[in-house]
Write an enzyme that holds these catalytic residues in place. Structure first.
Site, PDB file in Angstrom:
ATOM      1  N   SER A   1      28.967 -25.435   2.364  1.00 11.14           N
ATOM      2  CA  SER A   1      30.250 -25.863   2.926  1.00 11.14           C
ATOM      3  C   SER A   1      30.958 -24.756   3.694  1.00 11.14           C
ATOM      4  O   SER A   1      31.815 -25.025   4.525  1.00 11.14           O
ATOM      5  CB  SER A   1      31.170 -26.355   1.806  1.00 11.14           C
ATOM      6  OG  SER A   1      30.717 -27.592   1.329  1.00 11.14           O
TER       7      SER A   1
ATOM      8  N   GLN B   1      31.471 -54.350  -9.460  1.00 10.23           N
ATOM      9  CA  GLN B   1      32.178 -54.796 -10.666  1.00 10.23           C
ATOM     10  C   GLN B   1      32.364 -56.314 -10.644  1.00 10.23           C
ATOM     11  O   GLN B   1      32.210 -56.985 -11.665  1.00 10.23           O
ATOM     12  CB  GLN B   1      33.542 -54.093 -10.739  1.00 10.23           C
ATOM     13  CG  GLN B   1      34.305 -54.315 -12.031  1.00 10.23           C
ATOM     14  CD  GLN B   1      33.685 -53.560 -13.205  1.00 10.23           C
ATOM     15  OE1 GLN B   1      32.866 -52.660 -13.008  1.00 10.23           O
ATOM     16  NE2 GLN B   1      34.058 -53.936 -14.418  1.00 10.23           N
TER      17      GLN B   1
ATOM     18  N   GLY C   1      29.394 -58.069 -11.798  1.00  6.25           N
ATOM     19  CA  GLY C   1      29.059 -57.881 -13.204  1.00  6.25           C
ATOM     20  C   GLY C   1      27.639 -57.347 -13.364  1.00  6.25           C
ATOM     21  O   GLY C   1      27.195 -56.493 -12.589  1.00  6.25           O
TER      22      GLY C   1
ATOM     23  N   GLU D   1      27.668 -33.858   5.609  1.00 11.51           N
ATOM     24  CA  GLU D   1      28.446 -33.668   6.847  1.00 11.51           C
ATOM     25  C   GLU D   1      29.836 -33.105   6.560  1.00 11.51           C
ATOM     26  O   GLU D   1      30.792 -33.412   7.271  1.00 11.51           O
ATOM     27  CB  GLU D   1      28.569 -34.996   7.613  1.00 11.51           C
ATOM     28  CG  GLU D   1      27.296 -35.446   8.274  1.00 11.51           C
ATOM     29  CD  GLU D   1      26.926 -34.603   9.482  1.00 11.51           C
ATOM     30  OE1 GLU D   1      27.796 -34.296  10.297  1.00 11.51           O
ATOM     31  OE2 GLU D   1      25.756 -34.220   9.574  1.00 11.51           O
TER      32      GLU D   1
ATOM     33  N   SER E   1      34.665 -33.995   1.243  1.00 10.49           N
ATOM     34  CA  SER E   1      36.052 -34.432   1.419  1.00 10.49           C
ATOM     35  C   SER E   1      37.013 -33.246   1.401  1.00 10.49           C
ATOM     36  O   SER E   1      37.993 -33.211   2.159  1.00 10.49           O
ATOM     37  CB  SER E   1      36.434 -35.394   0.292  1.00 10.49           C
ATOM     38  OG  SER E   1      35.643 -36.554   0.368  1.00 10.49           O
TER      39      SER E   1
END
Lengths: 113, 388
Positions: free
Chosen positions: B137, B341, B344, B368, B371
């Site tokens: 990074s 979710q 299920g 890339e 965050s």
């Protein structure tokens, strides 16, 4: 591939579950003849793939397998390792050598000789 | 920015949507759930079709033979191309062509002849090697790989990690330290041919992507001619920054495309699946998940299109590109998670694409530029300063 070699028989295959993973087949002489995988489309996973191989195999064929969800990349890795040592692929593999990546095995030992 | 698509953009979106639904999804039904490639005959046929449609090589600048498509339209296309199981990392299984290494578009003429044009013709492939075991990074400071001068060029020694395609490529763009500076100033980009003595792919690294592995690469006294320096000596990071930043926008838009597809599946399932005598879609908990999905999709879509529009206008878009990447990848992850979710138990089976999207979308928050780095970039733009 971590597990020990077992004789490719109906009884031997029965102990293998329906997992995703990779497998190797070898002859009694020790030569590996196929590196394959059981993927998400394989019927009954590794057990099903090996049973399919058993149907077309001669006597004295051995197998071992490894359960992994990274079966595609692990399969490629095993082919790369084989190619690095033998400069070709196992006899029964359908892939062409140029489709398989290059790998230096034992770097730091062989490579520096 | 006009919020309404032009007639031409609407037509392009419809064309691509039809292509994905009629050509890609039927073929995908027969592939391994984690496959990244089509059968070679299908691939060749579809590439020919895409060329005929005029969309081949979307990442290639027009002056090098790519289609004349602005970045907003490319971003809209990227949102359509990814709406299938493999769509995040293999949108349409690559039949729309890659752009090649963006840095090569700024190479010398001689380098273009040797590396760029053969790549664009599909005769050569490349890899990009920046990250090392010491970090990725903050490459300017993490790079430990050294290049020292030799009579006829440079000699490279060191290790690169998490490098895709190095085992099959013909050449790679490799960053190494050439100057005394500990930061960006002392790093140079070299074009290294993989048949050079001393170039070794030594390890395969398995990741959340089943079909795609990364590798570790060792450079053991690899000789590189001086003519293979890309850009200026000690200025390896100055190459193609704007091009790379532009590419990050359709890359982010792919996440929104997957989120749109996940939402579509979730809504259809919620309307059809009944629990305790009523469809899931009548339950407030499910309705809220669907609304939250929509908020994520619409905000992500806005961020990527706004960044693309600003780039198209020729304005500085550093903050917008960083925010688009940040918002789209995180929003995409949330939408896939909620949709899973809603399904299920069926959501975690490989019968549905959520399993693959869930794993691959997780990588997007790191690949890339993670965050956290996108926040740094945006903060630098908003506040100023270099954040050293």
């Amino acid at each position: 591939v971590g597990r020990q070699w077992r004789l490719l028989t109906e009884q031997g295959v029965r102990t293998v579950g329906g997992y995703l993973g990779v497998y190797e087949l070898r002859e009694g002489s020790g030569e590996v003849i196929r590196i394959g995988y059981a993927g998400s489309r394989s019927l009954h996973g590794l057990g099903g793939e090996l049973r399919e191989r058993l149907a077309h195999a001669g006597p004295d064929i051995w197998f071992r397998f490894e359960i992994t969800s990274a079966y595609l990349s692990r399969h490629q890795e095993l082919l790369m390792q084989y190619k690095a040592v033998h400069a070709r692929l196992p006899r029964d593999n359908p892939e062409r050598p140029e489709q398989v990546g290059r790998l230096t095995v034992n770097f730091g030992q062989d490579a520096r000789r | 920015m006009d919020l309404e698509l032009t007639d031409e953009q609407k037509s392009v979106v419809q064309t691509i949507r039809r292509f994905v639904q009629e050509e890609i999804i039927p073929l995908e039904q027969a592939l391994d759930y984690d496959a990244d490639t089509l059968e070679s005959e299908d691939e060749a046929r579809l590439i020919a079709k895409v060329k005929q449609m005029g969309f081949y090589g979307l990442g290639i600048p027009e002056e090098f033979g790519g289609p004349a498509v602005d970045l907003v339209t490319r971003t809209l296309i990227a949102m359509e191309l990814s709406q299938h199981r493999a769509g995040l990392y293999a949108p349409c299984y690559g039949v729309f062509g890659g752009g090649g290494a963006a840095q090569l578009f700024e190479a010398s003429e001689e380098q273009k002849e040797r590396f760029l044009y053969p790549t664009l013709r599909g005769e050569k492939t490349s890899f990009f090697a920046l990250t090392e075991p010491s970090g990725g990074s903050d490459p300017a400071r993490a790079i430990q790989m050294r290049a020292r001068r030799a009579d006829d060029g440079w000699i490279l020694n060191g290790t690169k990690l998490y490098i895709a395609d190095a085992d099959k490529a013909d050449f790679g763009l490799v960053f190494a330290r050439t100057g005394e500076s500990k930061g960006r100033d002392g790093v140079t980009c070299f074009i290294v041919e993989t048949d050079s003595p001393g170039f070794h792919v030594t390890r395969v690294t398995h990741t959340l992507r089943n079909a795609k592995y990364a590798t570790e690469v060792q450079f053991d006294d690899v000789r590189v001619p001086a003519a293979n320096i890309l850009g200026e000596l000690n200025a390896g990071f100055a190459i193609a920054n704007d091009r790379l930043m532009r590419e990050r926008i359709p890359y982010s838009a792919n996440c929104i495309g997957v989120a749109i597809m996940a939402q579509r599946l979730a809504i259809a399932y919620a309307k059809q699946r009944e629990t305790f005598g009523a469809p899931l879609s009548t339950r407030q908990s499910i309705q809220w998940m669907i609304v939250d999905n929509e908020i994520d999709i619409r905000s992500g879509r806005w961020f990527v299109l706004q960044a693309a529009a600003k780039a198209d206008r020729g304005e500085r878009f550093h903050a917008e590109a960083a925010l688009a990447k940040l918002v789209a990848t995180e929003a995409g992850g949330r939408v896939v998670d909620r949709s899973m979710q809603i399904f299920g138990g069926a959501g975690v089976s490989k019968d549905h694409p959520f399993d693959r999207w869930y794993r691959e979308m997780r990588i997007r928050r790191i690949g890339e530029g993670p965050s956290e780095v996108q926040r740094l970039v945006a903060a630098r733009e908003l506040i100023g300063g270099s954040f050293k």
